[in-house]
Structures are given as C-alpha cells and as structure tokens.
Scaffold this motif. Structure first.
Motif, PDB file in Angstrom:
ATOM      1  N   HIS A  14      14.749  57.801  42.610  1.00 19.00           N
ATOM      2  CA  HIS A  14      13.942  58.971  42.997  1.00 19.00           C
ATOM      3  C   HIS A  14      14.763  60.117  43.573  1.00 19.00           C
ATOM      4  CE1 HIS A  14      10.372  56.658  42.090  1.00 19.00           C
ATOM      5  NE2 HIS A  14      10.803  55.704  42.871  1.00 19.00           N
ATOM      6  N   ILE A  15      16.037  60.190  43.201  1.00 22.52           N
ATOM      7  CA  ILE A  15      16.862  61.339  43.573  1.00 22.52           C
ATOM      8  C   ILE A  15      16.617  62.441  42.542  1.00 22.52           C
ATOM      9  CG2 ILE A  15      19.225  62.163  43.892  1.00 22.52           C
ATOM     10  CD1 ILE A  15      19.964  59.271  44.674  1.00 22.52           C
ATOM     11  N   LYS A  16      16.407  63.662  43.002  1.00 25.54           N
ATOM     12  CA  LYS A  16      16.080  64.766  42.099  1.00 25.54           C
ATOM     13  C   LYS A  16      17.282  65.146  41.241  1.00 25.54           C
ATOM     14  CE  LYS A  16      12.267  64.804  44.506  1.00 25.54           C
ATOM     15  NZ  LYS A  16      11.135  63.980  44.069  1.00 25.54           N
ATOM     16  N   PHE A  17      17.005  65.594  40.016  1.00 28.02           N
ATOM     17  CA  PHE A  17      18.070  65.889  39.065  1.00 28.02           C
ATOM     18  C   PHE A  17      19.079  66.914  39.590  1.00 28.02           C
ATOM     19  CE2 PHE A  17      15.026  64.559  35.522  1.00 28.02           C
ATOM     20  CZ  PHE A  17      15.648  63.337  35.345  1.00 28.02           C
ATOM     21  N   ASP A  18      18.596  67.935  40.292  1.00 22.21           N
ATOM     22  CA  ASP A  18      19.509  68.993  40.745  1.00 22.21           C
ATOM     23  C   ASP A  18      20.441  68.545  41.860  1.00 22.21           C
ATOM     24  OD1 ASP A  18      16.965  68.910  42.048  1.00 22.21           O
ATOM     25  OD2 ASP A  18      17.470  70.718  43.151  1.00 22.21           O
ATOM     26  N   ALA A  19      20.204  67.366  42.428  1.00 26.77           N
ATOM     27  CA  ALA A  19      21.083  66.829  43.466  1.00 26.77           C
ATOM     28  C   ALA A  19      22.125  65.868  42.895  1.00 26.77           C
ATOM     29  CB  ALA A  19      20.259  66.105  44.532  1.00 26.77           C
ATOM     30  N   ILE A  20      22.037  65.609  41.586  1.00 21.57           N
ATOM     31  CA  ILE A  20      22.905  64.606  40.956  1.00 21.57           C
ATOM     32  C   ILE A  20      24.102  65.294  40.292  1.00 21.57           C
ATOM     33  CG2 ILE A  20      23.030  62.766  39.233  1.00 21.57           C
ATOM     34  CD1 ILE A  20      19.989  62.391  39.639  1.00 21.57           C
ATOM     35  N   PRO A  21      25.321  64.926  40.668  1.00 23.51           N
ATOM     36  CA  PRO A  21      26.503  65.578  40.083  1.00 23.51           C
ATOM     37  C   PRO A  21      26.593  65.400  38.567  1.00 23.51           C
ATOM     38  CG  PRO A  21      27.098  64.313  42.045  1.00 23.51           C
ATOM     39  CD  PRO A  21      25.681  63.945  41.708  1.00 23.51           C
ATOM     40  N   PHE A  22      26.906  66.484  37.893  1.00 24.20           N
ATOM     41  CA  PHE A  22      27.164  66.590  36.454  1.00 24.20           C
ATOM     42  C   PHE A  22      26.238  65.760  35.551  1.00 24.20           C
ATOM     43  CE2 PHE A  22      30.547  63.797  38.233  1.00 24.20           C
ATOM     44  CZ  PHE A  22      30.378  62.627  37.510  1.00 24.20           C
ATOM     45  N   ALA A  23      24.947  65.710  35.884  1.00 21.22           N
ATOM     46  CA  ALA A  23      23.999  64.994  35.027  1.00 21.22           C
ATOM     47  C   ALA A  23      23.876  65.714  33.687  1.00 21.22           C
ATOM     48  CB  ALA A  23      22.630  64.913  35.712  1.00 21.22           C
ATOM     49  N   SER A  24      24.109  64.991  32.612  1.00 23.72           N
ATOM     50  CA  SER A  24      24.071  65.603  31.283  1.00 23.72           C
ATOM     51  C   SER A  24      23.795  64.548  30.217  1.00 23.72           C
ATOM     52  CB  SER A  24      25.393  66.308  30.972  1.00 23.72           C
ATOM     53  OG  SER A  24      26.452  65.359  30.962  1.00 23.72           O
ATOM     54  N   ILE A  25      23.441  65.023  29.045  1.00 18.19           N
ATOM     55  CA  ILE A  25      23.178  64.173  27.889  1.00 18.19           C
ATOM     56  C   ILE A  25      24.042  64.676  26.740  1.00 18.19           C
ATOM     57  CG2 ILE A  25      21.399  63.318  26.296  1.00 18.19           C
ATOM     58  CD1 ILE A  25      20.695  62.576  29.072  1.00 18.19           C
ATOM     59  N   ARG A  26      24.467  63.781  25.872  1.00 20.06           N
ATOM     60  CA  ARG A  26      25.160  64.233  24.673  1.00 20.06           C
ATOM     61  C   ARG A  26      24.930  63.278  23.505  1.00 20.06           C
ATOM     62  NH1 ARG A  26      31.513  63.434  26.532  1.00 20.06           N
ATOM     63  NH2 ARG A  26      31.365  61.256  27.204  1.00 20.06           N
ATOM     64  N   LEU A  27      25.003  63.847  22.309  1.00 20.59           N
ATOM     65  CA  LEU A  27      24.980  63.086  21.070  1.00 20.59           C
ATOM     66  C   LEU A  27      26.403  63.077  20.535  1.00 20.59           C
ATOM     67  CD1 LEU A  27      21.981  64.269  21.348  1.00 20.59           C
ATOM     68  CD2 LEU A  27      21.847  63.976  18.877  1.00 20.59           C
ATOM     69  N   TYR A  28      26.902  61.916  20.193  1.00 25.05           N
ATOM     70  CA  TYR A  28      28.287  61.865  19.729  1.00 25.05           C
ATOM     71  C   TYR A  28      28.521  60.682  18.796  1.00 25.05           C
ATOM     72  CZ  TYR A  28      29.125  58.141  23.201  1.00 25.05           C
ATOM     73  OH  TYR A  28      29.088  56.985  23.916  1.00 25.05           O
TER      74      TYR A  28
END
Length: 200
Positions: free
Chosen positions: A120-134
């Motif tokens: 339940h930690i908000k996304f904007d408080a999480i370092p470098f949260a990202s998604i990628r297709l590779y």
C-alpha cells in the motif's frame, strides 16, 4: 530505439526490421525506499509491487497469472519480489511476465496487465517504478521494445494500483495498447472483476 509509451497509445508488435515480436517479456522495475534514521543511519523500507496479467477470450475471463499462480499456456511469471532493488537500480526488472504469443490457447484474444502495491505504498513514493517490454529473459535484457515510466507520471500520484495496458488480437495480429489508468481497486480479484472489464 525503445518507444516511450503514453496513455492511450497503441503500438504494433514489430521490430525495426519489420519482423513480428512473438516472444518477449513484460517487466516491472522498482526500488526499495531509503530513509534516514536516527544518528544519520540509513533505513531501507521494503516495497512489494505485484505485476499480474488477466487472460481473456474476448470479454470472458479465462485465467490469471501472478505470483500465486505463475504459469499458463504461453505465459510465465518470474515470482514474487517483496523488497525492490536495494542501493539503486540493478538493471533488471523485479517481476517479469514472459509471453510466447504462439503458445497461447487459440481462443485467447486479450491479455491485460495490472500493477498493484501489496504494501500500500503509493506509486509516486516508489523509486524508479517503471514497466518495459523487451526481448530476453528475467535475468537478461537483450533489446528493449517499449517503456512506461510510472514514478514520474503525476497520474499515479497517491495511487497504489493501475491498469498498465493490454495485448490484444486484431485481425489476427497482436498489438499493445497502453491504458495507464489508476484505480481504487487494489486487490487483484477486484481489479480483474471490476476495473479491467471497462477496457476489454
């Protein structure tokens, strides 16, 4: 060159050479939170994000792959990461769903990816949260096809669950649509039964 996805964007799964992308990974990357404690000591707060995919035949729910059920035909989950990267980005994604489009059951027409914060930690408080297709494996990134920056998108500030996007079959060809929609439904069962059907 990797595509930087934006909300509502649709892309064909084709490489620069024109060859179809049929086997690839969808990965979620994030860091643990570093905090200063008493006497200048640094403390690390674990971050547990969960990447999951709902499997649909048209609008009918068929199955789900997530940390608790890690495989279905043509789909494999790398397992649960309950911490995030400690000490900075290690270059690999924390949770990865591997997709082999040619191995999916023939009736499957949509795969919808969701990301939720188990702690339940908000996304904007999480370092470098990202998604990628590779192209590659959970332990080796060979060629990045598309990226989606979650941490820097104000849309997700104060939110702890989102519908990332979906793979869908159109006229026999698979494409990807970046949905990028935050949702108040943070439990996986609620995401799949209440939030996701709006985008099928």
């Amino acid at each position: 060159m990797a595509v930087s996805l934006v909300k509502g964007q649709k892309i064909s799964l084709k490489k620069e050479s024109g060859e179809k992308l049929s086997a690839f990974c969808v990965g979620a990357n994030w860091g643990a939170i570093s905090k200063k404690g008493w006497f200048g000591n640094n403390k690390t707060e674990a971050v547990d994000l969960d990447l999951s995919v709902g499997i649909f035949a048209d609008q009918k729910f068929v199955d789900c792959v997530y940390y608790g059920k890690q495989a279905a035909s043509g789909i494999k989950h790398s397992g649960d990461d309950r911490t995030g990267d400690v000490g900075g980005d290690d270059g690999l994604d924390n949770e990865v769903i591997s997709i082999a489009l040619d191995s999916l059951q023939p009736e499957i027409t949509q795969l919808v990816f969701v990301l939720s914060s188990y702690t339940h930690i908000k996304f904007d408080a999480i370092p470098f949260a990202s998604i990628r297709l590779y192209e590659g494996t959970p332990s080796q990134v060979r060629s990045i096809f598309a990226t989606y920056n979650v941490a820097n998108d104000a849309t997700f500030a104060g939110k702890e669950a989102m519908i990332l996007g979906k793979l869908y079959k159109h006229n026999g060809e698979w494409k990807f649509s970046a949905i990028g929609e935050p949702t108040a439904d943070s439990k996986l069962e609620d995401l799949l039964s209440k939030s996701v059907p709006k985008y099928l």
